[in-house]
Scaffold this motif. Structure first.
Motif, PDB file in Angstrom:
ATOM      1  N   ILE A  36      20.275  14.503  17.938  1.00  0.00           N
ATOM      2  CA  ILE A  36      19.371  13.851  18.891  1.00  0.00           C
ATOM      3  C   ILE A  36      19.504  12.326  18.771  1.00  0.00           C
ATOM      4  O   ILE A  36      19.562  11.615  19.787  1.00  0.00           O
ATOM      5  CB  ILE A  36      17.898  14.311  18.673  1.00  0.00           C
ATOM      6  N   ALA A  37      19.601  11.842  17.540  1.00  0.00           N
ATOM      7  CA  ALA A  37      19.803  10.396  17.342  1.00  0.00           C
ATOM      8  C   ALA A  37      21.076   9.944  18.047  1.00  0.00           C
ATOM      9  O   ALA A  37      21.112   8.862  18.663  1.00  0.00           O
ATOM     10  CB  ALA A  37      19.858  10.079  15.852  1.00  0.00           C
ATOM     11  N   ASN A  38      22.107  10.773  17.999  1.00  0.00           N
ATOM     12  CA  ASN A  38      23.366  10.426  18.677  1.00  0.00           C
ATOM     13  C   ASN A  38      23.185  10.280  20.176  1.00  0.00           C
ATOM     14  O   ASN A  38      23.775   9.386  20.792  1.00  0.00           O
ATOM     15  CB  ASN A  38      24.439  11.487  18.408  1.00  0.00           C
ATOM     16  N   PHE A  39      22.398  11.171  20.751  1.00  0.00           N
ATOM     17  CA  PHE A  39      22.162  11.047  22.197  1.00  0.00           C
ATOM     18  C   PHE A  39      21.502   9.711  22.525  1.00  0.00           C
ATOM     19  O   PHE A  39      21.848   9.067  23.514  1.00  0.00           O
ATOM     20  CB  PHE A  39      21.280  12.201  22.708  1.00  0.00           C
ATOM     21  N   PHE A  40      20.547   9.303  21.686  1.00  0.00           N
ATOM     22  CA  PHE A  40      19.892   8.012  21.957  1.00  0.00           C
ATOM     23  C   PHE A  40      20.861   6.848  21.751  1.00  0.00           C
ATOM     24  O   PHE A  40      20.811   5.862  22.500  1.00  0.00           O
ATOM     25  CB  PHE A  40      18.611   7.859  21.126  1.00  0.00           C
ATOM     26  N   ASP A  41      21.751   6.967  20.778  1.00  0.00           N
ATOM     27  CA  ASP A  41      22.778   5.928  20.597  1.00  0.00           C
ATOM     28  C   ASP A  41      23.657   5.832  21.845  1.00  0.00           C
ATOM     29  O   ASP A  41      23.963   4.736  22.322  1.00  0.00           O
ATOM     30  CB  ASP A  41      23.667   6.244  19.385  1.00  0.00           C
ATOM     31  N   GLU A  42      24.026   7.005  22.342  1.00  0.00           N
ATOM     32  CA  GLU A  42      24.867   7.059  23.542  1.00  0.00           C
ATOM     33  C   GLU A  42      24.160   6.407  24.720  1.00  0.00           C
ATOM     34  O   GLU A  42      24.747   5.615  25.460  1.00  0.00           O
ATOM     35  CB  GLU A  42      25.078   8.540  23.893  1.00  0.00           C
ATOM     36  N   LEU A  43      22.875   6.757  24.876  1.00  0.00           N
ATOM     37  CA  LEU A  43      22.085   6.206  25.980  1.00  0.00           C
ATOM     38  C   LEU A  43      22.005   4.679  25.886  1.00  0.00           C
ATOM     39  O   LEU A  43      22.254   3.963  26.863  1.00  0.00           O
ATOM     40  CB  LEU A  43      20.678   6.821  25.956  1.00  0.00           C
ATOM     41  N   ASN A  44      21.712   4.194  24.682  1.00  0.00           N
ATOM     42  CA  ASN A  44      21.623   2.737  24.499  1.00  0.00           C
ATOM     43  C   ASN A  44      22.961   2.064  24.770  1.00  0.00           C
ATOM     44  O   ASN A  44      23.009   0.994  25.392  1.00  0.00           O
ATOM     45  CB  ASN A  44      21.137   2.408  23.086  1.00  0.00           C
ATOM     46  N   ALA A  45      24.025   2.702  24.324  1.00  0.00           N
ATOM     47  CA  ALA A  45      25.354   2.139  24.543  1.00  0.00           C
ATOM     48  C   ALA A  45      25.659   2.075  26.032  1.00  0.00           C
ATOM     49  O   ALA A  45      26.172   1.070  26.537  1.00  0.00           O
ATOM     50  CB  ALA A  45      26.411   2.984  23.815  1.00  0.00           C
ATOM     51  N   PHE A  46      25.293   3.134  26.732  1.00  0.00           N
ATOM     52  CA  PHE A  46      25.539   3.136  28.180  1.00  0.00           C
ATOM     53  C   PHE A  46      24.801   1.977  28.846  1.00  0.00           C
ATOM     54  O   PHE A  46      25.365   1.224  29.648  1.00  0.00           O
ATOM     55  CB  PHE A  46      25.117   4.467  28.822  1.00  0.00           C
ATOM     56  N   LEU A  47      23.516   1.831  28.506  1.00  0.00           N
ATOM     57  CA  LEU A  47      22.716   0.781  29.159  1.00  0.00           C
ATOM     58  C   LEU A  47      23.254  -0.604  28.833  1.00  0.00           C
ATOM     59  O   LEU A  47      23.166  -1.535  29.632  1.00  0.00           O
ATOM     60  CB  LEU A  47      21.244   0.910  28.747  1.00  0.00           C
ATOM     61  N   LYS A  48      23.832  -0.731  27.648  1.00  0.00           N
ATOM     62  CA  LYS A  48      24.368  -2.016  27.231  1.00  0.00           C
ATOM     63  C   LYS A  48      25.645  -2.381  27.978  1.00  0.00           C
ATOM     64  O   LYS A  48      25.808  -3.521  28.426  1.00  0.00           O
ATOM     65  CB  LYS A  48      24.646  -1.967  25.723  1.00  0.00           C
ATOM     66  N   ILE A  49      26.531  -1.406  28.130  1.00  0.00           N
ATOM     67  CA  ILE A  49      27.826  -1.751  28.746  1.00  0.00           C
ATOM     68  C   ILE A  49      27.836  -1.573  30.256  1.00  0.00           C
ATOM     69  O   ILE A  49      28.719  -2.080  30.930  1.00  0.00           O
ATOM     70  CB  ILE A  49      29.016  -0.955  28.144  1.00  0.00           C
ATOM     71  N   ASN A  50      26.827  -0.849  30.795  1.00  0.00           N
ATOM     72  CA  ASN A  50      26.871  -0.571  32.223  1.00  0.00           C
ATOM     73  C   ASN A  50      26.866  -1.847  33.062  1.00  0.00           C
ATOM     74  O   ASN A  50      26.096  -2.775  32.819  1.00  0.00           O
ATOM     75  CB  ASN A  50      25.672   0.284  32.640  1.00  0.00           C
ATOM     76  N   LYS A  51      27.713  -1.866  34.084  1.00  0.00           N
ATOM     77  CA  LYS A  51      27.720  -2.998  35.006  1.00  0.00           C
ATOM     78  C   LYS A  51      27.364  -2.547  36.418  1.00  0.00           C
ATOM     79  O   LYS A  51      27.268  -3.359  37.322  1.00  0.00           O
ATOM     80  CB  LYS A  51      29.125  -3.642  35.029  1.00  0.00           C
ATOM     81  N   SER A  52      27.198  -1.254  36.592  1.00  0.00           N
ATOM     82  CA  SER A  52      26.938  -0.764  37.951  1.00  0.00           C
ATOM     83  C   SER A  52      25.526  -1.117  38.399  1.00  0.00           C
ATOM     84  O   SER A  52      24.555  -0.830  37.710  1.00  0.00           O
ATOM     85  CB  SER A  52      27.109   0.759  38.016  1.00  0.00           C
ATOM     86  N   PRO A  53      25.391  -1.720  39.564  1.00  0.00           N
ATOM     87  CA  PRO A  53      24.061  -2.007  40.100  1.00  0.00           C
ATOM     88  C   PRO A  53      23.516  -0.828  40.914  1.00  0.00           C
ATOM     89  O   PRO A  53      22.433  -0.926  41.475  1.00  0.00           O
ATOM     90  CB  PRO A  53      24.330  -3.203  41.025  1.00  0.00           C
ATOM     91  N   ASP A  54      24.267   0.258  40.960  1.00  0.00           N
ATOM     92  CA  ASP A  54      23.884   1.411  41.785  1.00  0.00           C
ATOM     93  C   ASP A  54      22.778   2.202  41.084  1.00  0.00           C
ATOM     94  O   ASP A  54      23.019   2.902  40.092  1.00  0.00           O
ATOM     95  CB  ASP A  54      25.136   2.278  42.023  1.00  0.00           C
ATOM     96  N   TYR A  55      21.572   2.067  41.619  1.00  0.00           N
ATOM     97  CA  TYR A  55      20.389   2.697  41.009  1.00  0.00           C
ATOM     98  C   TYR A  55      20.588   4.201  40.840  1.00  0.00           C
ATOM     99  O   TYR A  55      20.324   4.764  39.770  1.00  0.00           O
ATOM    100  CB  TYR A  55      19.164   2.438  41.895  1.00  0.00           C
TER     101      TYR A  55
END
Ligand code: ASP
Ligand code: MG
Length: 416
Positions: free
Chosen positions: A90-109
């Motif tokens: 479960i901790a890994n999923f949250f790491d993944e989520l945080n990583a996605f939000l950090k690197i994401n550049k898409s403005p597509d809601y």
């Protein structure tokens, strides 16, 4: 092969997860695929994460932490040992989520929404799968993203049935207990897609269709499909059997039964759908299947509150004919009014609508240019399928009747 679906309310806490195990033990889990939603109100909580990501970055980490804490508490209730692999996963999923939000550049809601919201189901199924394994209900965690393929219409993706059928038949071992995520799929680029809010029932139907399952069971906190919403009607009764068409009719009039989109694949292969209580798993519940006569034959009540009744007549007493009617409908369509009832006579036309998008003011403005308009806001629309006079009286007593329409099977009454 049978497919079970457990919704968010059935797994809102550790007790709910334990109850899933007890349901499986009671009713059997041979050749079973379990489809699960996100736990409790997780999807709403993740929607807040997404909103904060776009609008209010300072609240973002709090919103994520709320979701994390909620699941960690469930983990602690389920596993005595803090070193259990479930915590790490479960901790890994949250790491993944945080990583996605950090690197994401898409403005597509909508794109971002699907990438984030999917964690609700990925997490819930991981916790449940690990718990079932821990109590020796050995099972296989299936990543639905490798099985349900869709287009890239994020938040409302359409299933690619050919690809999905092919993936499910070629890669799912149906002779073990499988557990997978509702609501999710993936597109051609392997990004997460979702099937629309409350889409997990549909996921169960997709798998059932592709696997030629014997049945689908949706486990709920009610005994089955009732003839009325117990929040508004006393003495709601269980419907033992209904046909697919009846279920679709009931949904059309606003009953929160099963979405027609879910019924459609099941109907095509005549796979029966059971709605049962996860609190009383051995009770029969409701069976929805082909040509099943309604049992028992009793009136079914559906109420829609906060509707709007609009009555139009021509300014010069001329008839309301095709031309005016098509104009009226163009406007209703333009302002996204959901039309519930239509009634017309020579010089008048009434329509009861649901103003889902708050467009009433603008609609009336346009209508008043062409017609005499009377409008009643905040009316209630009652629909009774298989009505009796007694049932009609029950609805009408003590209310002001604004419109009534009877057909052979259905009566609709608009009251104030
Ligand atoms: N978790 C998703 C939702 O709340 C899907 C579902 O519950 O069916 O909309
Ligand atoms: Mg849900």
């Amino acid at each position: 092969m049978q497919v079970f679906k457990f919704g968010g309310a059935s797994v809102k806490d550790a007790m709910g997860v334990k109850n899933v195990a007890s349901v499986l033990q009671k009713v059997g889990h041979k050749d079973t695929l379990i489809v699960v939603s996100a736990m409790g109100k997780t999807t709403n909580a993740l929607e807040l994460v997404i909103k904060n990501y776009f609008e209010n970055k300072s609240e973002l980490s709090n919103a994520i932490n709320d979701v994390k804490t909620f699941h960690n508490n469930i983990l602690k209730d389920l596993f005595d040992n803090n070193n259990h692999i479930a915590f790490k996963k479960i901790a890994n999923f949250f790491d993944e989520l945080n990583a996605f939000l950090k690197i994401n550049k898409s403005p597509d809601y909508n794109f971002v929404y699907d990438q984030v919201i999917g964690y609700g189901e990925l997490i819930s199924t991981t916790i449940i799968s690990e718990y079932l394994n821990a109590i020796q209900l050995k099972n296989n965690w299936v990543d639905v993203r490798n099985h349900i393929k869709t287009d890239s219409y994020y938040r409302r993706a359409n299933v690619n049935w050919n690809k999905t059928q092919q993936l499910i038949t070629s890669s799912l071992n149906t002779s073990v207990l499988n557990i997978t995520q509702g609501f999710l799929g993936s597109d051609a680029n392997n990004f997460v897609t979702t099937l629309g809010r409350e889409g997990s029932d549909y996921t169960a139907a997709i798998f059932a269709y592709c696997l030629n399952a014997e049945s689908v069971t949706i486990w709920k906190d009610v005994p089955g499909v009732l003839n009325a919403d117990p929040r508004y009607f006393e003495n709601a009764q269980l419907l033992n059997k209904i046909s697919y068409t009846e279920a679709i009719e009931l949904a059309f009039y606003g009953a929160s039964v099963i979405h027609p989109k879910t019924l459609q694949p099941l109907q095509r292969k005549e796979i029966p759908l059971y709605v049962k209580s996860f609190l009383e798993p051995e009770a029969l519940g409701t069976k929805i299947s082909k040509n099943e006569p309604l049992d028992p034959v009793i009136p079914c009540f559906i109420v829609k509150k906060h509707q709007v009744l609009i009555s139009l007549s021509s300014l010069d007493f001329s008839y309301i004919v095709e031309e005016n009617i098509s104009e009226i409908f163009n406007l209703l369509h333009l302002y996204k009014m959901k039309v519930d009832v239509i009634q017309n006579s020579a010089i008048s036309f009434s329509v009861c609508v649901d103003d889902l998008y708050n467009n009433l003011g603008e609609l009336l403005h346009h209508l008043k240019a062409k017609f005499n308009v009377t409008c009643h806001e905040n009316v209630s629309l009652y629909t009774i399928r298989h009505y009796t006079q007694k049932a009609i009286n029950q609805i009408e007593t003590g209310k002001t009747l604004l419109l009534k329409q009877l057909t052979q099977e259905t009566v609709q009454v608009v009251t104030k």
